[in-house]
Enzyme design. Structure first.
Site, PDB file in Angstrom:
ATOM      1  N   ASP A 153       0.794  -1.233   0.000  1.00 55.95           N
ATOM      2  CA  ASP A 153       0.000   0.000   0.000  1.00 55.95           C
ATOM      3  C   ASP A 153       0.827   1.283   0.000  1.00 55.95           C
ATOM      4  O   ASP A 153       0.296   2.360   0.301  1.00 55.95           O
ATOM      5  CB  ASP A 153      -0.970  -0.006   1.185  1.00 55.95           C
ATOM      6  N   ASP A 209      -7.142  -4.568  -4.336  1.00 51.02           N
ATOM      7  CA  ASP A 209      -6.842  -3.206  -3.903  1.00 51.02           C
ATOM      8  C   ASP A 209      -5.558  -2.657  -4.541  1.00 51.02           C
ATOM      9  O   ASP A 209      -5.399  -1.455  -4.734  1.00 51.02           O
ATOM     10  CB  ASP A 209      -6.658  -3.132  -2.375  1.00 51.02           C
TER      11      ASP A 209
HETATM   12  N1  GLY Z   1      -7.064  -1.650   0.944  1.00 47.57           N
HETATM   13  C1  GLY Z   1      -7.749  -2.171   2.068  1.00 47.57           C
HETATM   14  C2  GLY Z   1      -9.193  -1.869   2.090  1.00 47.57           C
HETATM   15  O1  GLY Z   1      -9.761  -1.476   1.104  1.00 47.57           O
HETATM   16  O2  GLY Z   1      -9.774  -2.039   3.134  1.00 47.57           O
END
Ligand code: GLY
Length: 383
Positions: A105, A166
């Site tokens: 992330d 994601d």
């Molecule tokens: N990227 C983690 C979520 O969307 O909760």
């Protein structure tokens, strides 16, 4: 993009209310890096927890408050927003040192902070931070399976072969790094990851898996997991919106038709599931009760639908209409525009299986602002 007069009036009214609230809240929260609120007051992730490297400063959402400030700076030209955003960016430097809390992330953390700063001001420190983050992300690529590994080692399960939908939002950091440096290595990785996701996550009806496990040694697909959704094989709505807007982004950076086709396939599935109310559940396949919602999925999908409509012109008008329907439902039923509280959206949910739902989450608010500015044609494109 053509909006009728009534919708334009709604947009002007809601954007004004939103910006007025952010103007007040940004002053109150300027020393914080918020994720959610407690009794209406922003929490603060700007701390280091030696027992939990995932929490505090390394938390994956820590770019969004800064991103909101850069959007406000871009729209208003007011220096104070840039100053608040830069504070977040500098605070995140410590996470490079901590290292273990960082995962896939890094795009969510540095695209809305350092890359946004660099795009607007050409600040060399911001460029260095952005390239540092991009290089960490590139280092997570599994060249045999052609995917970027999600998360880090977990004592409860072997996740060396896990990839998640994601991450489609992290790979624009790689596209940016290649565009900036002229070195194609980063974008090669981004394209290979997006292609793996297109071929292994997107189902024939246009919905998306949340987690796919590959054998990290052979690259073979092993199994799927429902992740933050209702069940294996279900359609977690935030995952659908990461997929929708994510493939739009990959198309914008590569102009590869297969990514646009995939974005449209996901978008067609998404809009076919939007309820009459325009309010988005946590999972399109969840039982009728409890009727849990996720406003973050609403605002992220609206951004993706608007971008898609911009690319497609008249052909994409249906997507624009759905985006407006979704945003109107939020503004009329799920937004708190009062000055007393620090957040806008009231019905966000991190996952289906959790005790509490319907609280505030910073990226729900961020994408609400981005969507409104996009409709005005005045957003800063961060991704
Ligand atoms: N990227 C983690 C979520 O969307 O909760």
């Amino acid at each position: 993009m053509k909006m009728n007069e009534k919708d334009q009036q709604w947009l002007d009214d809601i954007l004004l209310k939103t910006m007025n609230k952010i103007a007040i809240v940004s002053e109150r929260s300027k020393e914080k890096i918020p994720y959610t609120t407690s009794d209406g007051v922003h929490d603060d992730k700007a701390y280091v927890d030696p027992n939990n490297v995932w929490q505090g400063l390394s938390f994956w959402t820590n770019g969004f408050f800064g991103g909101m400030m850069w959007q406000m700076y871009h729209k208003t030209g007011e220096q104070r927003y840039a100053d608040i955003a830069k504070k977040t960016e500098v605070a995140l430097d410590e996470t490079f040192e901590l290292f273990y809390g960082l995962h896939h992330d890094v795009g969510f953390m540095w695209l809305p902070t350092a890359v946004a700063n660099y795009r607007l001001t050409k600040d060399e420190d911001a460029k260095r931070r952005s390239l540092h983050a991009a290089t960490l992300l590139a280092g997570r690529f599994n060249p045999v399976g052609k995917f970027i590994r999600a998360w880090n080692d977990n004592p409860d399960h072997d996740n060396r072969g896990w990839a998640i939908i994601d991450c489609m939002f992290n790979i624009p950091l790689l596209y940016w790094a290649s565009e900036e440096t002229g070195d194609p290595r980063y974008s090669h990785i981004a394209k290979m990851h997006a292609t793996t996701v297109m071929n292994n996550f997107i189902r024939s009806n246009g919905s998306s898996e949340h987690i796919v496990e590959f054998d990290p040694f052979t690259g073979e697909k092993v199994r799927i997991y429902g992740g933050q959704g209702y069940a294996d094989g279900s359609a977690w709505t935030r995952g659908q919106s990461w997929a929708l807007y994510g493939f739009v982004m990959s198309y914008k950076h590569t102009l590869d038709q297969c990514f646009l086709d995939t974005a449209m396939k996901v978008a067609d599935y998404f809009v076919s599931q939007v309820p009459e109310s325009g309010l988005i559940p946590v999972d399109f396949d969840q039982p009728a009760e409890p009727a849990v919602e996720d406003s973050t999925a609403a605002t992220i999908s609206a951004c993706g639908l608007i971008e898609l409509a911009k690319i497609l012109g008249d052909e994409g008008h249906n997507y624009l209409e759905y985006a407006i329907k979704i945003l109107k439902a939020q503004s009329e039923l799920r937004c708190d525009f009062s000055d007393e509280t620090d957040s806008l959206l009231t019905h966000c949910s991190a996952r289906y299986h959790e005790e509490s739902h319907h609280y505030s989450i910073i990226y729900g608010d961020y994408y609400f602002l981005e969507a409104l500015l996009k409709l005005k044609g005045e957003d800063l494109y961060l991704w």
